[in-house]
Enzyme design. Structure first.
Site, short mmCIF file in Angstrom:
data_model
loop_
_atom_site.label_atom_id
_atom_site.label_comp_id
_atom_site.label_asym_id
_atom_site.label_seq_id
_atom_site.Cartn_x
_atom_site.Cartn_y
_atom_site.Cartn_z
N PRO A 1 -9.01 2.89 -27.05
CA PRO A 1 -8.88 1.44 -26.94
C PRO A 1 -8.49 1.01 -25.53
CG PRO A 1 -6.94 2.38 -27.99
CD PRO A 1 -7.94 3.50 -27.85
N PRO A 2 -9.16 0.00 -24.98
CA PRO A 2 -8.73 -0.54 -23.69
C PRO A 2 -7.30 -1.08 -23.81
CG PRO A 2 -10.89 -1.36 -24.29
CD PRO A 2 -10.33 -0.69 -25.50
N CYS A 3 -6.45 -0.75 -22.86
CA CYS A 3 -5.04 -1.17 -22.96
C CYS A 3 -4.70 -2.36 -22.08
CB CYS A 3 -4.12 0.01 -22.63
SG CYS A 3 -3.95 1.16 -24.00
N GLN A 4 -5.68 -2.93 -21.37
CA GLN A 4 -5.37 -4.13 -20.61
C GLN A 4 -5.37 -5.33 -21.55
OE1 GLN A 4 -8.09 -2.39 -20.40
NE2 GLN A 4 -9.92 -3.64 -20.09
#
Length: 436
Positions: free
Chosen positions: A128-131
């Site tokens: 999952p992208p964490c930004q």
């Protein structure tokens, strides 16, 4: 259940050891064991007896991680992605897909599509992208994962309750502060700047789910991938099993050729150079690349051409190693980018005046030769460049299977007067392990 017929066991030197972090903060060192090299060029189907170890994959992309898990013996029953090209790629290769935004996806829908109940999936995996993407995320801070798709990955694990999970991400996640500020703006009295790191929040969220976790930075080159590619990896166990990160199987120096790092030549030298799909370089960029020798970059251009070739970057700082870079046959590839034809991050073929092709990209990431990538050339580069190398996925799958089978360790009563690698290390130092 027996997963492999036989493993060749080897000892690695002490300087090959790297610490693995467990959730209690301790560092542990373990023996390295060899796993078979992933050299198969075509799709490998799951053995029928392993069909019950079902995997649900989120943020699947082109399925590099998933292919590795399947080669290890797991059954990826469904994938998910928002990107239309990735969805088309999965479908073109005959895989079940949940398309669309994971934020709008209900865990019950996922289980229903897989004909599974809560707690039945063997593994949930994803990167999952964490930004942050939402207003809430921006309020929490630039790097706070609670405002990102990471929380939807957490939501899926919380409701699906798989026996294991694998999460992978960029290596910068480990040290990324919760609130990013430039050095000149740092204030010790600012409470938000003292909240810890992104990783602290991630560990806290998995703690709430009561999963035992282990995490670390793994470089794919150490798992048979012909590429330097570091990724953050976390493995979790719902039932408190003794999860561990996979031990390296390939080394820069080793007596067995099959256990040494794989090079670019190993990966792509047999491909037909006339049957390649690649992005075209501009005439100027192609002209400058023609002057760069194998393994070189902008520094190897004629001195009088460098200012013109580099443009504004010539006066800037940094090593600029990616400018007009031509790769070496004799080394692993640098980390693949999503666009190999850019001047600053060029991944030039060792011989031809062009960037690496789509097919060469796929070989370096260890996709099967018959794997279909949907979309235009730029989209194919992006899908492959963002993928987890198949060899790393294979090693992660084997580690989880060994944990599930309780077969990862050979139990002995003694180590013949030495503690694991201590005797080997003392011998190299010219000392006796018994103090004689």
């Amino acid at each position: 259940m027996q997963q492999q017929s036989l493993f060749d066991i080897m000892e690695a030197s002490a300087n090959a050891m790297s610490p693995v972090s467990t959730h209690d903060g301790s560092d542990t060192f373990n023996l390295y064991s060899c796993v078979p090299e992933v050299t198969e060029r075509r799709t490998i189907l799951d053995p029928p007896e392993l069909k019950e170890r079902k995997v649900v994959s989120f943020f699947s992309g082109a399925m590099g991680l998933d292919i590795g898990l399947m080669r290890a013996g797991l059954n990826v029953v469904i994938g998910q992605d928002f990107d239309a090209s990735c969805v088309s790629t999965m479908r073109a290769n005959g895989h079940e897909v949940l398309s669309g935004d994971v934020r709008a996806l209900e865990p019950s829908t996922v289980l229903e599509r897989c004909a599974l109940r809560v707690g039945e999936p063997f593994l949930v995996c994803g990167g999952p992208p964490c930004q942050p993407f939402s207003t809430a995320g921006k309020r929490l801070g630039m790097n706070d994962p609670r405002g990102s798709l990471f929380m939807d990955f957490i939501r899926m694990i919380d409701h699906i309750r798989p026996r294991f999970f694998i999460m992978e991400n960029v290596k910068g996640l480990v040290s990324s502060p919760l609130k990013h500020v430039s050095p000149e703006q740092r204030d010790e009295n600012d409470h938000e700047q003292r909240l810890g790191t992104t990783l602290d929040v991630i560990l806290s969220e998995f703690d709430k789910l009561r999963y035992k976790t282990v995490y670390g930075i793994l470089d794919a080159v150490n798992y048979g991938t012909p590429q330097f590619r570091e990724r953050f990896v976390m493995i979790g166990s719902r039932d408190g099993e003794d999860v561990f990160l996979p031990f390296p199987t390939h080394f820069q120096r080793h007596q067995a050729p099959s256990s040494r790092w794989r090079t670019l030549y190993d990966a792509i030298s047999d491909l037909d150079p006339l049957q390649q799909e690649f992005s075209e370089l501009s005439p100027d960029r192609k002209r400058y690349l023609h002057l760069v020798p194998e393994g070189g970059n902008w520094r190897d251009l004629p001195k009088e051409l460098i200012p013109q070739a580099m443009g504004g970057a010539y006066e800037s700082g940094g090593g600029k190693v990616g400018f007009y870079r031509r790769l070496s046959w004799r080394q692993p590839s640098p980390t693949l980018t999503t666009s190999p034809g850019q001047k600053a991050t060029l991944l030039g073929h060792p011989t031809f005046d062009r960037p690496l092709s789509v097919q060469e990209y796929a070989r370096i990431q260890q996709f099967p030769d018959d794997w279909i990538f949907a979309g235009n050339t730029a989209s194919k580069y992006k899908q492959i460049g963002n993928a987890v190398p198949v060899g790393l996925g294979f090693a992660l799958g084997q580690a989880v299977i060994a944990t599930a089978n309780n077969s990862s360790t050979v139990e002995t009563k003694r180590y013949r007067g030495t503690r694991r690698f201590d005797g080997f290390y003392a011998f190299n130092k010219g000392e006796s392990k018994n103090g004689d």
